[in-house]
Enzyme design. Structure first.
Site, PDB file in Angstrom:
ATOM      1  N   VAL A 175      45.477  57.388  29.804  1.00 19.32           N
ATOM      2  CA  VAL A 175      44.500  56.245  30.407  1.00 19.32           C
ATOM      3  C   VAL A 175      44.086  55.317  29.328  1.00 19.32           C
ATOM      4  O   VAL A 175      43.557  55.629  28.201  1.00 19.32           O
ATOM      5  CB  VAL A 175      42.897  57.049  30.793  1.00 19.32           C
ATOM      6  CG1 VAL A 175      42.199  56.052  31.399  1.00 19.32           C
ATOM      7  CG2 VAL A 175      43.197  58.170  31.728  1.00 19.32           C
ATOM      8  N   ALA A 222      54.815  55.919  20.944  1.00 18.35           N
ATOM      9  CA  ALA A 222      55.761  56.967  19.884  1.00 18.35           C
ATOM     10  C   ALA A 222      55.168  58.018  19.783  1.00 18.35           C
ATOM     11  O   ALA A 222      55.277  59.248  19.684  1.00 18.35           O
ATOM     12  CB  ALA A 222      56.313  56.203  18.805  1.00 18.35           C
ATOM     13  N   TYR A 243      41.252  35.370  35.533  1.00 18.22           N
ATOM     14  CA  TYR A 243      41.256  36.879  35.898  1.00 18.22           C
ATOM     15  C   TYR A 243      41.702  37.197  37.389  1.00 18.22           C
ATOM     16  O   TYR A 243      42.566  37.966  37.413  1.00 18.22           O
ATOM     17  CB  TYR A 243      39.611  37.128  35.919  1.00 18.22           C
ATOM     18  CG  TYR A 243      39.349  38.641  36.249  1.00 18.22           C
ATOM     19  CD1 TYR A 243      39.626  39.569  35.057  1.00 18.22           C
ATOM     20  CD2 TYR A 243      38.963  39.209  37.473  1.00 18.22           C
ATOM     21  CE1 TYR A 243      39.370  40.974  35.594  1.00 18.22           C
ATOM     22  CE2 TYR A 243      38.523  40.437  37.604  1.00 18.22           C
ATOM     23  CZ  TYR A 243      38.898  41.444  36.597  1.00 18.22           C
ATOM     24  OH  TYR A 243      38.654  42.740  36.797  1.00 18.22           O
ATOM     25  N   ILE A 285      31.410  46.554  40.245  1.00 17.84           N
ATOM     26  CA  ILE A 285      31.029  47.995  39.404  1.00 17.84           C
ATOM     27  C   ILE A 285      30.346  47.699  38.064  1.00 17.84           C
ATOM     28  O   ILE A 285      30.741  46.891  37.376  1.00 17.84           O
ATOM     29  CB  ILE A 285      32.567  48.577  39.027  1.00 17.84           C
ATOM     30  CG1 ILE A 285      33.477  48.676  40.470  1.00 17.84           C
ATOM     31  CG2 ILE A 285      32.288  50.127  38.922  1.00 17.84           C
ATOM     32  CD1 ILE A 285      33.221  49.009  41.506  1.00 17.84           C
TER      33      ILE A 285
HETATM   34  N1  LIG Z   1      33.729  46.565  36.422  1.00 19.31           N
HETATM   35  C1  LIG Z   1      34.244  45.946  37.683  1.00 19.31           C
HETATM   36  O1  LIG Z   1      33.556  45.468  38.359  1.00 19.31           O
HETATM   37  C2  LIG Z   1      35.845  45.610  37.797  1.00 19.31           C
HETATM   38  C3  LIG Z   1      36.301  45.388  39.130  1.00 19.31           C
HETATM   39  C4  LIG Z   1      37.462  45.224  39.306  1.00 19.31           C
HETATM   40  C5  LIG Z   1      38.489  45.649  38.457  1.00 19.31           C
HETATM   41  N2  LIG Z   1      38.080  46.230  37.238  1.00 19.31           N
HETATM   42  C6  LIG Z   1      38.970  46.549  36.334  1.00 19.31           C
HETATM   43  O2  LIG Z   1      38.873  47.965  35.865  1.00 19.31           O
HETATM   44  C7  LIG Z   1      39.275  48.001  34.413  1.00 19.31           C
HETATM   45  C8  LIG Z   1      38.154  48.520  33.672  1.00 19.31           C
HETATM   46  O3  LIG Z   1      36.975  47.764  33.518  1.00 19.31           O
HETATM   47  P1  LIG Z   1      35.705  48.138  33.187  1.00 19.31           P
HETATM   48  O4  LIG Z   1      34.806  47.424  34.033  1.00 19.31           O
HETATM   49  O5  LIG Z   1      35.709  49.764  32.922  1.00 19.31           O
HETATM   50  O6  LIG Z   1      35.522  47.404  31.699  1.00 19.31           O
HETATM   51  P2  LIG Z   1      34.905  47.881  30.150  1.00 19.31           P
HETATM   52  O7  LIG Z   1      35.098  46.521  29.461  1.00 19.31           O
HETATM   53  O8  LIG Z   1      33.821  48.846  30.539  1.00 19.31           O
HETATM   54  O9  LIG Z   1      36.451  48.681  29.707  1.00 19.31           O
HETATM   55  C9  LIG Z   1      37.495  48.181  29.450  1.00 19.31           C
HETATM   56  C10 LIG Z   1      38.147  48.901  28.237  1.00 19.31           C
HETATM   57  O10 LIG Z   1      39.591  48.477  27.826  1.00 19.31           O
HETATM   58  C11 LIG Z   1      39.420  48.243  26.667  1.00 19.31           C
HETATM   59  N3  LIG Z   1      40.372  47.219  26.284  1.00 19.31           N
HETATM   60  C12 LIG Z   1      40.312  45.754  26.378  1.00 19.31           C
HETATM   61  N4  LIG Z   1      41.275  45.289  26.030  1.00 19.31           N
HETATM   62  C13 LIG Z   1      42.280  46.087  25.587  1.00 19.31           C
HETATM   63  C14 LIG Z   1      43.391  46.040  24.914  1.00 19.31           C
HETATM   64  N5  LIG Z   1      44.121  44.788  24.491  1.00 19.31           N
HETATM   65  N6  LIG Z   1      44.187  47.233  24.490  1.00 19.31           N
HETATM   66  C15 LIG Z   1      43.468  48.527  24.847  1.00 19.31           C
HETATM   67  N7  LIG Z   1      42.243  48.569  25.483  1.00 19.31           N
HETATM   68  C16 LIG Z   1      41.831  47.379  25.688  1.00 19.31           C
HETATM   69  C17 LIG Z   1      38.043  47.984  26.130  1.00 19.31           C
HETATM   70  O11 LIG Z   1      38.070  48.161  24.619  1.00 19.31           O
HETATM   71  C18 LIG Z   1      37.241  48.969  27.036  1.00 19.31           C
HETATM   72  O12 LIG Z   1      37.156  50.297  26.620  1.00 19.31           O
HETATM   73  C19 LIG Z   1      39.824  46.382  34.021  1.00 19.31           C
HETATM   74  O13 LIG Z   1      41.110  46.296  34.118  1.00 19.31           O
HETATM   75  C20 LIG Z   1      38.876  45.542  35.042  1.00 19.31           C
HETATM   76  O14 LIG Z   1      39.553  44.319  35.275  1.00 19.31           O
HETATM   77  C21 LIG Z   1      36.685  46.356  36.794  1.00 19.31           C
END
Ligand SMILES: NC(=O)c1ccc[n+]([C@@H]2O[C@H](COP(=O)([O-])OP(=O)(O)OC[C@H]3O[C@@H](n4cnc5c(N)ncnc54)[C@H](O)[C@@H]3O)[C@@H](O)[C@H]2O)c1
Length: 253
Positions: free
Chosen positions: A12, A76, A158, A191
């Site tokens: 994940v 790796a 985005y 979310i």
């Molecule tokens: N929260 C929402 O409403 C929502 C809606 C649609 C889609 N999403 C998508 O769901 C996914 C998770 O979002 P979330 O809301 O849980 O966000 P969040 O910011 O709580 O979590 C994102 C995680 O990704 C990590 N991350 C960011 N850049 C990174 C990188 N370059 N390499 C490795 N890890 C990295 C961050 O450190 C963080 O732990 C994202 O792809 C987001 O676009 C979220």
């Protein structure tokens, strides 16, 4: 704990927070060994500890999916620890804070695409040999967004990135399906996670974004994790190339 993904190895990305953390926890509860990857090493460690605290099995790896060298390094390490990867959740991503186009730069777009799109592409590519080694039952779940369906669920960068993730999912499904790898996308709506905290504000019917959700509430990350876990499990073994909208009806009104 149930056994829906018992014995499987799940990776994940972005598992140190929000949807990724809840997904890692749920997959572990359902029997998977989970590798939590995050640029935020402390967040990844915390998720792994939460899983261990519940009696599950997890490891944490620091990794930046926006950096090809970092991807090669964490992949790796996964290869040293496991023979195969059964489940890949390409969850790590960044938001553009709904930035207006007039205020956006090419650098903003490049950053969002490098992480959300190129990162998803490169992680999947780097793990492909291990997904193929899963014996014809591997599953990839990509985090797209309702920003792949409607134009106002983020800023231009985005929204562009999440359309691309959705398109990548369909193409990969066609190419990898015959090789035993299912590929699907989840399209969450609003979310409540650290990513959206500033955008969503306090939970109140007076906040306009809540009025637009027919389900009458903003979801939590666990609402999305449930759908990801389903798509990752063999219960979804004929679900392929799909985009599951998880938005409480936001996009139907
Ligand atoms: N929260 C929402 O409403 C929502 C809606 C649609 C889609 N999403 C998508 O769901 C996914 C998770 O979002 P979330 O809301 O849980 O966000 P969040 O910011 O709580 O979590 C994102 C995680 O990704 C990590 N991350 C960011 N850049 C990174 C990188 N370059 N390499 C490795 N890890 C990295 C961050 O450190 C963080 O732990 C994202 O792809 C987001 O676009 C979220």
């Amino acid at each position: 704990m149930t056994d829906r993904v018992k014995g499987k190895v799940a990776v994940v990305t972005g598992g140190g927070s929000g949807i990724g953390r809840e997904t890692a926890l749920l997959l572990a509860r359902e029997g998977a060994t989970v590798v939590v990857v995050d640029i935020d090493e402390a967040g990844a460690e915390e998720t792994a500890q939460l899983i261990s605290g519940e009696g599950g099995t997890a490891g944490a790896l620091s990794g930046d999916i926006g950096d090809p060298a970092s991807i090669d390094a964490f992949v790796a390490t996964i290869g040293e620890q496991h023979d195969a990867v059964d489940i890949l959740v390409n969850n790590a991503g960044v938001f553009d804070n709904g930035q207006p186009f007039a205020d956006s730069t090419g650098d903003d777009l490049d950053r969002v695409l490098r992480i959300n799109v190129t990162g998803t592409f490169l992680v999947t590519k780097a793990l492909l040999p291990m997904l193929l080694a899963a014996g014809g039952k591997a599953a990839v779940v990509n985090l797209s967004s309702v920003a792949a369906v409607i134009g106002n669920a983020g800023g231009v960068s985005y929204t562009t990135s999440k359309h691309a993730v959705h398109g990548m999912t369909k193409s990969l499904a066609i190419e990898l399906g015959p090789q035993g790898i299912r590929v699907n996308a989840v399209l969450p709506g609003a979310i409540r996670t650290p990513m959206t905290a500033a955008l969503l504000g306090p939970e109140s019917p007076a906040v306009p974004v809540y009025e637009g959700v027919p389900a009458g509430r903003i979801a939590g990350p666990e609402d999305v994790a449930k759908v990801i876990a389903f798509l990752a499990s063999d219960e979804a073994d004929f679900v392929h190339g799909a985009g599951y909208v998880v938005d409480g009806g936001l996009t139907i009104v």
